[in-house]
Scaffold this motif. Structure first.
Motif, PDB file in Angstrom:
ATOM      1  N   GLU A   1       7.324  -2.278   4.258  1.00  0.00           N
ATOM      2  CA  GLU A   1       6.164  -1.432   4.894  1.00  0.00           C
ATOM      3  C   GLU A   1       5.367  -0.324   4.044  1.00  0.00           C
ATOM      4  N   ALA A   2       5.939   0.351   3.421  1.00  0.00           N
ATOM      5  CA  ALA A   2       5.535   1.187   2.704  1.00  0.00           C
ATOM      6  C   ALA A   2       4.826   0.751   1.721  1.00  0.00           C
ATOM      7  N   PHE A   3       5.384  -0.184   0.896  1.00  0.00           N
ATOM      8  CA  PHE A   3       4.714  -1.026  -0.180  1.00  0.00           C
ATOM      9  C   PHE A   3       3.710  -1.768   0.013  1.00  0.00           C
ATOM     10  N   VAL A   4       3.715  -2.550   1.276  1.00  0.00           N
ATOM     11  CA  VAL A   4       2.462  -3.111   1.684  1.00  0.00           C
ATOM     12  C   VAL A   4       1.334  -2.409   1.884  1.00  0.00           C
ATOM     13  N   THR A   5       1.579  -0.984   2.242  1.00  0.00           N
ATOM     14  CA  THR A   5       0.347   0.036   2.623  1.00  0.00           C
ATOM     15  C   THR A   5       0.040   0.426   1.065  1.00  0.00           C
ATOM     16  N   MET A   6       0.847   0.747   0.253  1.00  0.00           N
ATOM     17  CA  MET A   6       0.349   1.108  -1.031  1.00  0.00           C
ATOM     18  C   MET A   6      -0.253   0.019  -1.702  1.00  0.00           C
ATOM     19  N   ALA A   7      -0.130  -1.245  -1.580  1.00  0.00           N
ATOM     20  CA  ALA A   7      -0.922  -2.632  -2.154  1.00  0.00           C
ATOM     21  C   ALA A   7      -2.162  -2.650  -1.294  1.00  0.00           C
ATOM     22  N   GLN A   8      -2.307  -2.198   0.082  1.00  0.00           N
ATOM     23  CA  GLN A   8      -3.639  -2.042   0.648  1.00  0.00           C
ATOM     24  C   GLN A   8      -4.457  -0.898   0.120  1.00  0.00           C
ATOM     25  N   LEU A   9      -3.790   0.210  -0.236  1.00  0.00           N
ATOM     26  CA  LEU A   9      -4.459   1.486  -0.712  1.00  0.00           C
ATOM     27  C   LEU A   9      -5.184   1.249  -2.082  1.00  0.00           C
ATOM     28  N   ASP A  10      -4.242   0.636  -2.822  1.00  0.00           N
ATOM     29  CA  ASP A  10      -4.538   0.445  -4.244  1.00  0.00           C
ATOM     30  C   ASP A  10      -4.308  -1.104  -4.726  1.00  0.00           C
ATOM     31  N   SER A  11      -5.336  -1.735  -4.341  1.00  0.00           N
ATOM     32  CA  SER A  11      -5.325  -3.261  -4.439  1.00  0.00           C
ATOM     33  C   SER A  11      -5.505  -3.734  -5.809  1.00  0.00           C
ATOM     34  N   ALA A  12      -6.050  -2.876  -6.732  1.00  0.00           N
ATOM     35  CA  ALA A  12      -6.162  -3.377  -8.191  1.00  0.00           C
ATOM     36  C   ALA A  12      -4.881  -2.929  -8.925  1.00  0.00           C
ATOM     37  N   ASN A  13      -3.744  -2.440  -8.299  1.00  0.00           N
ATOM     38  CA  ASN A  13      -2.644  -1.948  -9.037  1.00  0.00           C
ATOM     39  C   ASN A  13      -1.485  -3.112  -8.755  1.00  0.00           C
ATOM     40  N   ALA A  14      -1.090  -3.872  -9.931  1.00  0.00           N
ATOM     41  CA  ALA A  14      -0.167  -4.855  -9.809  1.00  0.00           C
ATOM     42  C   ALA A  14       1.452  -4.507  -9.758  1.00  0.00           C
ATOM     43  N   TYR A  15       1.476  -3.179  -9.943  1.00  0.00           N
ATOM     44  CA  TYR A  15       2.791  -2.553  -9.604  1.00  0.00           C
ATOM     45  C   TYR A  15       3.442  -2.687  -7.902  1.00  0.00           C
ATOM     46  N   TRP A  16       2.206  -2.149  -7.227  1.00  0.00           N
ATOM     47  CA  TRP A  16       2.414  -2.551  -5.563  1.00  0.00           C
ATOM     48  C   TRP A  16       2.796  -3.655  -5.328  1.00  0.00           C
ATOM     49  N   GLN A  17       2.189  -4.883  -5.994  1.00  0.00           N
ATOM     50  CA  GLN A  17       2.299  -6.288  -5.551  1.00  0.00           C
ATOM     51  C   GLN A  17       3.774  -6.337  -6.081  1.00  0.00           C
ATOM     52  N   LEU A  18       4.192  -6.127  -7.250  1.00  0.00           N
ATOM     53  CA  LEU A  18       5.760  -6.515  -7.766  1.00  0.00           C
ATOM     54  C   LEU A  18       6.619  -6.097  -6.746  1.00  0.00           C
ATOM     55  N   MET A  19       6.410  -4.542  -6.367  1.00  0.00           N
ATOM     56  CA  MET A  19       7.298  -3.883  -5.478  1.00  0.00           C
ATOM     57  C   MET A  19       7.329  -4.728  -4.115  1.00  0.00           C
ATOM     58  N   THR A  20       6.194  -4.932  -3.687  1.00  0.00           N
ATOM     59  CA  THR A  20       6.198  -5.618  -2.243  1.00  0.00           C
ATOM     60  C   THR A  20       6.909  -7.194  -2.404  1.00  0.00           C
ATOM     61  N   ALA A  21       6.537  -7.820  -3.494  1.00  0.00           N
ATOM     62  CA  ALA A  21       7.181  -9.044  -3.778  1.00  0.00           C
ATOM     63  C   ALA A  21       8.729  -8.999  -3.885  1.00  0.00           C
ATOM     64  N   GLU A  22       9.263  -7.890  -4.444  1.00  0.00           N
ATOM     65  CA  GLU A  22      10.666  -7.755  -4.501  1.00  0.00           C
ATOM     66  C   GLU A  22      11.551  -7.689  -3.080  1.00  0.00           C
ATOM     67  N   THR A  23      10.611  -6.798  -2.236  1.00  0.00           N
ATOM     68  CA  THR A  23      11.261  -6.679  -0.877  1.00  0.00           C
ATOM     69  C   THR A  23      11.102  -7.856  -0.168  1.00  0.00           C
ATOM     70  N   GLU A  24      10.140  -8.745  -0.378  1.00  0.00           N
ATOM     71  CA  GLU A  24      10.036 -10.026   0.474  1.00  0.00           C
ATOM     72  C   GLU A  24      10.939 -10.870  -0.001  1.00  0.00           C
ATOM     73  N   VAL A  25      11.607 -10.863  -1.316  1.00  0.00           N
ATOM     74  CA  VAL A  25      12.417 -11.886  -1.641  1.00  0.00           C
ATOM     75  C   VAL A  25      13.863 -11.444  -1.006  1.00  0.00           C
ATOM     76  N   MET A  26      14.094 -10.147  -1.059  1.00  0.00           N
ATOM     77  CA  MET A  26      15.204  -9.528  -0.484  1.00  0.00           C
ATOM     78  C   MET A  26      15.152  -9.965   0.968  1.00  0.00           C
ATOM     79  N   LEU A  27      14.256 -10.046   1.798  1.00  0.00           N
ATOM     80  CA  LEU A  27      14.042 -10.416   3.151  1.00  0.00           C
ATOM     81  C   LEU A  27      13.938 -11.831   3.265  1.00  0.00           C
ATOM     82  N   LYS A  28      14.057 -12.622   2.348  1.00  0.00           N
ATOM     83  CA  LYS A  28      13.896 -14.091   2.308  1.00  0.00           C
ATOM     84  C   LYS A  28      12.556 -14.630   2.804  1.00  0.00           C
ATOM     85  N   ARG A  29      11.526 -13.892   2.527  1.00  0.00           N
ATOM     86  CA  ARG A  29      10.294 -14.437   2.762  1.00  0.00           C
ATOM     87  C   ARG A  29       9.453 -14.840   1.602  1.00  0.00           C
ATOM     88  N   ASP A  30      10.071 -16.016   1.135  1.00  0.00           N
ATOM     89  CA  ASP A  30       9.423 -16.648  -0.017  1.00  0.00           C
ATOM     90  C   ASP A  30       8.165 -16.793  -0.213  1.00  0.00           C
TER      91      ASP A  30
END
Length: 187
Positions: free
Chosen positions: A80-109
């Motif tokens: 939830e925190a990383f999704v918000t960061m990705a929304q606030l800073d949509s041009a920053n690939a790092y937040w997309q990466l962090m969100t993707a890592e949590t989604e893989v952990m949650l099995k949301r492929d």
């Protein structure tokens, strides 16, 4: 006299407008505070302070809270925190990466695949980030993309031994022994 009254009313109107806008802004920042994890998760002692800082508008505190939640095993709250960061800073690939890592952990492929593609298209800053992206790509079944991510990782940082090993394994899996030998020599 009338001129002074007009100036006073304009000042009062500006003050009221400022107060209303500030109240809206505070409510917007307060809405960015991720929900605390439920259950028997022991929260780090820094959480209340970080929540207060987020509500006050400190975006960096949101990133810190996401990292704390992730370390504590509260992956959904971290996401939830990383999704918000990705929304606030949509041009920053790092937040997309962090969100993707949590989604893989949650099995949301399928959601992770979208984030992985966004991170890749935005471009990551270093070999370590591409190494992480490659592992995520493999986790969601994108071996061809993972190979490209690993190749980019060692291009940016040839000292990443574990990436060379993974790259050699992928080359051998697709039957490209020549590429595997070249990677072994380079690595």
């Amino acid at each position: 006299m009338l001129l002074l009254l007009a100036i006073a009313l304009m000042g009062l109107g500006g003050g009221v407008t400022y107060w209303v806008q500030l109240s809206k802004l505070r409510a917007e920042f307060a809405a960015r505070v991720p929900a605390r994890p439920t259950g028997s998760v022991a929260l780090p002692k820094e959480v209340p302070d970080l929540e207060t800082r987020i509500a006050a508008g400190e975006v960096d505190a949101l990133a810190q809270l996401g990292a704390l939640y992730r370390e504590a095993g509260s992956v959904e709250s971290a996401r939830e925190a990383f999704v918000t960061m990705a929304q606030l800073d949509s041009a920053n690939a790092y937040w997309q990466l962090m969100t993707a890592e949590t989604e893989v952990m949650l099995k949301r492929d399928s959601e992770a695949e979208i984030r992985i593609d966004r991170a890749r298209s935005l471009g990551l800053p270093d070999g370590e980030s591409y190494w992480r992206l490659g592992r995520l790509s493999e986790a969601v079944g994108q071996q061809v993309d993972a190979k490209a991510d690993y190749e980019r990782a060692v291009e940016l940082d040839p000292s990443l031994d574990q990436v060379w090993g993974r790259l050699i394994t992928l080359y051998r899996a697709i039957g490209d022994e020549g590429a595997a030998r070249r990677a072994l020599k380079k690595g």
